[in-house]
Design an enzyme around this catalytic site. Structure first.
Site, mmCIF file in Angstrom:
data_model
loop_
_atom_site.group_PDB
_atom_site.id
_atom_site.type_symbol
_atom_site.label_atom_id
_atom_site.label_comp_id
_atom_site.label_asym_id
_atom_site.label_seq_id
_atom_site.Cartn_x
_atom_site.Cartn_y
_atom_site.Cartn_z
ATOM 1 C CG ASP A 1 -2.119 0.894 1.087
ATOM 2 O OD1 ASP A 1 -2.361 1.400 -0.025
ATOM 3 O OD2 ASP A 1 -2.808 1.115 2.098
ATOM 4 C CG ASN B 243 -7.838 -2.218 -5.289
ATOM 5 O OD1 ASN B 243 -6.896 -3.004 -5.118
ATOM 6 N ND2 ASN B 243 -8.107 -1.250 -4.411
HETATM 7 C C1 IPE Z 1 -5.360 -2.857 -0.299
HETATM 8 O O1 IPE Z 1 -5.050 -1.516 -0.456
HETATM 9 C C2 IPE Z 1 -5.319 -3.522 -1.636
HETATM 10 C C3 IPE Z 1 -4.003 -3.684 -2.240
HETATM 11 C C4 IPE Z 1 -2.869 -3.330 -1.687
HETATM 12 C C5 IPE Z 1 -3.998 -4.285 -3.536
HETATM 13 P P1 IPE Z 1 -6.178 -0.416 -0.605
HETATM 14 O O2 IPE Z 1 -5.462 0.892 -0.742
HETATM 15 O O3 IPE Z 1 -7.116 -0.774 -1.697
HETATM 16 O O4 IPE Z 1 -6.943 -0.534 0.782
HETATM 17 P P2 IPE Z 1 -7.899 0.480 1.526
HETATM 18 O O5 IPE Z 1 -8.927 0.935 0.531
HETATM 19 O O6 IPE Z 1 -7.048 1.621 1.989
HETATM 20 O O7 IPE Z 1 -8.473 -0.310 2.667
HETATM 21 C C1 IPE Z 2 -1.467 0.341 -3.420
HETATM 22 O O1 IPE Z 2 -1.307 1.708 -3.456
HETATM 23 C C2 IPE Z 2 -1.657 -0.238 -4.798
HETATM 24 C C3 IPE Z 2 -3.012 -0.750 -5.062
HETATM 25 C C4 IPE Z 2 -3.998 -0.786 -4.202
HETATM 26 C C5 IPE Z 2 -3.236 -1.254 -6.379
HETATM 27 P P1 IPE Z 2 -2.535 2.696 -3.421
HETATM 28 O O2 IPE Z 2 -2.922 3.021 -4.827
HETATM 29 O O3 IPE Z 2 -3.632 2.162 -2.592
HETATM 30 O O4 IPE Z 2 -1.868 3.961 -2.742
HETATM 31 P P2 IPE Z 2 -2.527 4.950 -1.707
HETATM 32 O O5 IPE Z 2 -3.144 4.148 -0.609
HETATM 33 O O6 IPE Z 2 -3.542 5.747 -2.463
HETATM 34 O O7 IPE Z 2 -1.380 5.790 -1.243
HETATM 35 MG MG MG Z 3 -4.121 2.332 -0.623
#
Ligand code: IPE
Ligand code: IPE
Ligand code: MG
Length: 242
Positions: free
Chosen positions: A22, A70
């Protein structure tokens, strides 16, 4: 490159590490770059971390790449992520093969674009006999969806008379999960400071050690993995016993 420690860093008995990768978006934002730049840098972190896991001799590294939730993101970001996945398979399959790393996918990846599904199936088939390290990528993965799909399979078997309801215990459930064949999950890491599971490996994490780091995923490397494993080595696991 500052990534020295990973080369022979110990795993402290951990066989299976999973990472909720994340913070790509926040990494980009800090640099006033588009979110895509964060995801691109995130792919580099996947490369480094997979390499480190293989060098350490970890049996399994499971990486949460795209959750079943997602899809709620803007279409343009979803398509950026799918494009990066496609490019990752094209660019990195050769390295997986050269290093004899087995690729596994967990999650309902068959719901992805058919050409991507074909690429994934080809990559899985080409690395199927490799080891000892497996890199499992979670794609369109949600733990609740995984458990519901397992329940469907078990219900079908029960309806067909192949299994009696009384025989359905934890082992029967585990055998229908996408993670079947992987060692028990020892360590679950989440980057970027968030402390939640976001529908990841709810069943498998029953007795995993949890490790949260403020490091944003694009900054993760073999050293950060080694540090998490050092901390794992200091934990006392009791599994409900004494
Ligand atoms: C969890 O991250 C999913 C992945 C790392 C693929 P998210 O960024 O989607 O999670 P939330 O929405 O903050 O819980
Ligand atoms: C994790 O990074 C990657 C995926 C969930 C695909 P994020 O895209 O969730 O990054 P933040 O949480 O917005 O920083
Ligand atoms: Mg995230």
């Amino acid at each position: 490159m500052t990534d020295h420690r990973s080369f022979s860093a110990p795993t402290y008995g951990a066989r299976h590490v999973a990472i909720i990768m994340d913070g790509n978006g926040r990494w980009a934002k800090k640099r006033m770059l588009p979110r895509f730049a964060g995801h691109k840098a995130g792919v580099e972190a996947v490369r480094r971390t997979a390499r480190a896991a293989q060098e350490m001799g970890l049996e399994a590294l499971t990486l949460y790449a795209f959750s079943s939730e997602n899809w709620k993101r803007p279409e343009s970001e979803v398509s950026d992520l799918m494009g990066l996945l496609r490019r990752f398979i094209l660019a990195d399959l050769a390295e997986f093969e050269a290093n004899r790393v087995r690729l596994k996918v967990i999650g309902n990846y068959r719901a992805l674009d058919p050409s991507l599904v074909a690429m994934i199936d080809d990559a899985i088939a080409r690395t199927a006999d490799f080891g000892p390290t497996t890199v499992a990528v979670a794609l369109n993965y949600g733990s609740q969806d995984e458990l519901a799909r397992a329940a469907q399979t078990i219900a079908r078997k029960a309806a067909a008379g192949e299994i009696t309801p009384d025989a359905i215990g934890p082992d029967a459930v585990a055998a229908e999960l996408d993670t079947v064949g992987l060692p028990p999950l020892d360590l679950l890491i989440r980057t970027s400071g968030e402390q939640r599971l976001s529908n990841f490996m709810l069943w498998q994490a029953a007795y995993s050690e949890l490790y949260f780091t403020d490091t944003l995923w694009p900054d993760f490397n073999g050293d950060t993995l080694a540090r998490a494993l050092e901390e794992f080595g200091r934990r006392e696991r009791r599994y409900g016993g004494l």
